[in-house]
Design a protein around this motif. Structure first.
Motif, PDB file in Angstrom:
ATOM      1  N   PRO A  81       0.824  -1.201   0.000  1.00  0.00           N
ATOM      2  CA  PRO A  81       0.000   0.000   0.000  1.00  0.00           C
ATOM      3  C   PRO A  81       0.868   1.264   0.000  1.00  0.00           C
ATOM      4  O   PRO A  81       2.094   1.167   0.109  1.00  0.00           O
ATOM      5  CB  PRO A  81      -0.788  -0.111   1.315  1.00  0.00           C
ATOM      6  CG  PRO A  81       0.136  -0.863   2.220  1.00  0.00           C
ATOM      7  CD  PRO A  81       0.851  -1.842   1.323  1.00  0.00           C
ATOM      8  N   GLU A  84       2.537   5.802   3.624  1.00  0.00           N
ATOM      9  CA  GLU A  84       1.940   6.230   4.890  1.00  0.00           C
ATOM     10  C   GLU A  84       1.092   5.116   5.501  1.00  0.00           C
ATOM     11  O   GLU A  84       1.146   4.862   6.707  1.00  0.00           O
ATOM     12  CB  GLU A  84       1.084   7.493   4.694  1.00  0.00           C
ATOM     13  CG  GLU A  84       1.880   8.712   4.297  1.00  0.00           C
ATOM     14  CD  GLU A  84       2.251   8.757   2.813  1.00  0.00           C
ATOM     15  OE1 GLU A  84       1.724   7.948   1.998  1.00  0.00           O
ATOM     16  OE2 GLU A  84       3.099   9.588   2.459  1.00  0.00           O
ATOM     17  N   GLN A  85       0.333   4.428   4.676  1.00  0.00           N
ATOM     18  CA  GLN A  85      -0.508   3.335   5.157  1.00  0.00           C
ATOM     19  C   GLN A  85       0.359   2.169   5.638  1.00  0.00           C
ATOM     20  O   GLN A  85       0.074   1.564   6.671  1.00  0.00           O
ATOM     21  CB  GLN A  85      -1.465   2.873   4.058  1.00  0.00           C
ATOM     22  CG  GLN A  85      -2.423   1.798   4.512  1.00  0.00           C
ATOM     23  CD  GLN A  85      -3.376   1.359   3.408  1.00  0.00           C
ATOM     24  OE1 GLN A  85      -3.409   1.933   2.325  1.00  0.00           O
ATOM     25  NE2 GLN A  85      -4.144   0.334   3.677  1.00  0.00           N
ATOM     26  N   TYR A  86       1.408   1.858   4.895  1.00  0.00           N
ATOM     27  CA  TYR A  86       2.325   0.791   5.299  1.00  0.00           C
ATOM     28  C   TYR A  86       2.921   1.093   6.676  1.00  0.00           C
ATOM     29  O   TYR A  86       2.949   0.231   7.553  1.00  0.00           O
ATOM     30  CB  TYR A  86       3.440   0.639   4.258  1.00  0.00           C
ATOM     31  CG  TYR A  86       4.569  -0.257   4.699  1.00  0.00           C
ATOM     32  CD1 TYR A  86       4.397  -1.637   4.764  1.00  0.00           C
ATOM     33  CD2 TYR A  86       5.808   0.272   5.056  1.00  0.00           C
ATOM     34  CE1 TYR A  86       5.438  -2.472   5.175  1.00  0.00           C
ATOM     35  CE2 TYR A  86       6.845  -0.543   5.461  1.00  0.00           C
ATOM     36  CZ  TYR A  86       6.657  -1.911   5.518  1.00  0.00           C
ATOM     37  OH  TYR A  86       7.678  -2.734   5.928  1.00  0.00           O
ATOM     38  N   GLU A  88       1.714   2.996   9.024  1.00  0.00           N
ATOM     39  CA  GLU A  88       0.657   2.864  10.031  1.00  0.00           C
ATOM     40  C   GLU A  88       0.406   1.398  10.354  1.00  0.00           C
ATOM     41  O   GLU A  88       0.224   1.029  11.529  1.00  0.00           O
ATOM     42  CB  GLU A  88      -0.636   3.515   9.541  1.00  0.00           C
ATOM     43  CG  GLU A  88      -0.594   5.020   9.488  1.00  0.00           C
ATOM     44  CD  GLU A  88      -1.828   5.625   8.817  1.00  0.00           C
ATOM     45  OE1 GLU A  88      -2.829   4.901   8.593  1.00  0.00           O
ATOM     46  OE2 GLU A  88      -1.773   6.826   8.511  1.00  0.00           O
ATOM     47  N   MET A  89       0.379   0.558   9.319  1.00  0.00           N
ATOM     48  CA  MET A  89       0.156  -0.871   9.526  1.00  0.00           C
ATOM     49  C   MET A  89       1.291  -1.489  10.336  1.00  0.00           C
ATOM     50  O   MET A  89       1.054  -2.329  11.213  1.00  0.00           O
ATOM     51  CB  MET A  89      -0.007  -1.583   8.181  1.00  0.00           C
ATOM     52  CG  MET A  89      -1.284  -1.194   7.451  1.00  0.00           C
ATOM     53  SD  MET A  89      -1.363  -1.858   5.771  1.00  0.00           S
ATOM     54  CE  MET A  89      -1.874  -3.545   6.132  1.00  0.00           C
TER      55      MET A  89
END
Length: 106
Positions: A81, A84-86, A88-89
């Protein structure tokens, strides 16, 4: 916690000794792109050939390096992804996706 300067150095060492070791002299780290997340830092890099010519075929496929705060080895951010999403994950422990559910979607 890793400082910005330490993250840039770590990212450079990773890129130049790993995925771009054959082009180590062409690697240009971009310290102004460093962004801190709860999980760690992201640092971008480029290659001299791309900077000098603008030729997109000379641009790194994945120009983002992740340097975790916990001292884990630096690694390339995935192309999906979004970074930023990575990050966060990773911070929430939700990476890899479907961890513990290897048969999801099967």
């Amino acid at each position: 916690m890793v400082t910005k300067d330490e993250a840039v150095v770590s990212a450079a060492e990773f890129v130049k000794s790993g995925p771009y070791r054959e082009q180590a002299e062409s690697v240009v780290m971009l310290p102004d792109t460093a962004v801190e997340f709860p999980y760690g830092w992201t640092v971008c890099f480029d290659l001299k050939e791309h900077i000098e010519t603008g030729d997109f075929t000379k641009k790194p496929f994945s120009p983002v390096v992740v340097v975790p705060h916990d001292g884990s080895p630096a690694h390339m951010a995935p192309t999906f992804p979004p970074t930023e999403q990575y990050m966060e994950m990773r911070a929430s422990g939700n990476w890899p996706p479907n961890k513990g559910n290897r048969h999801a979607g099967a």
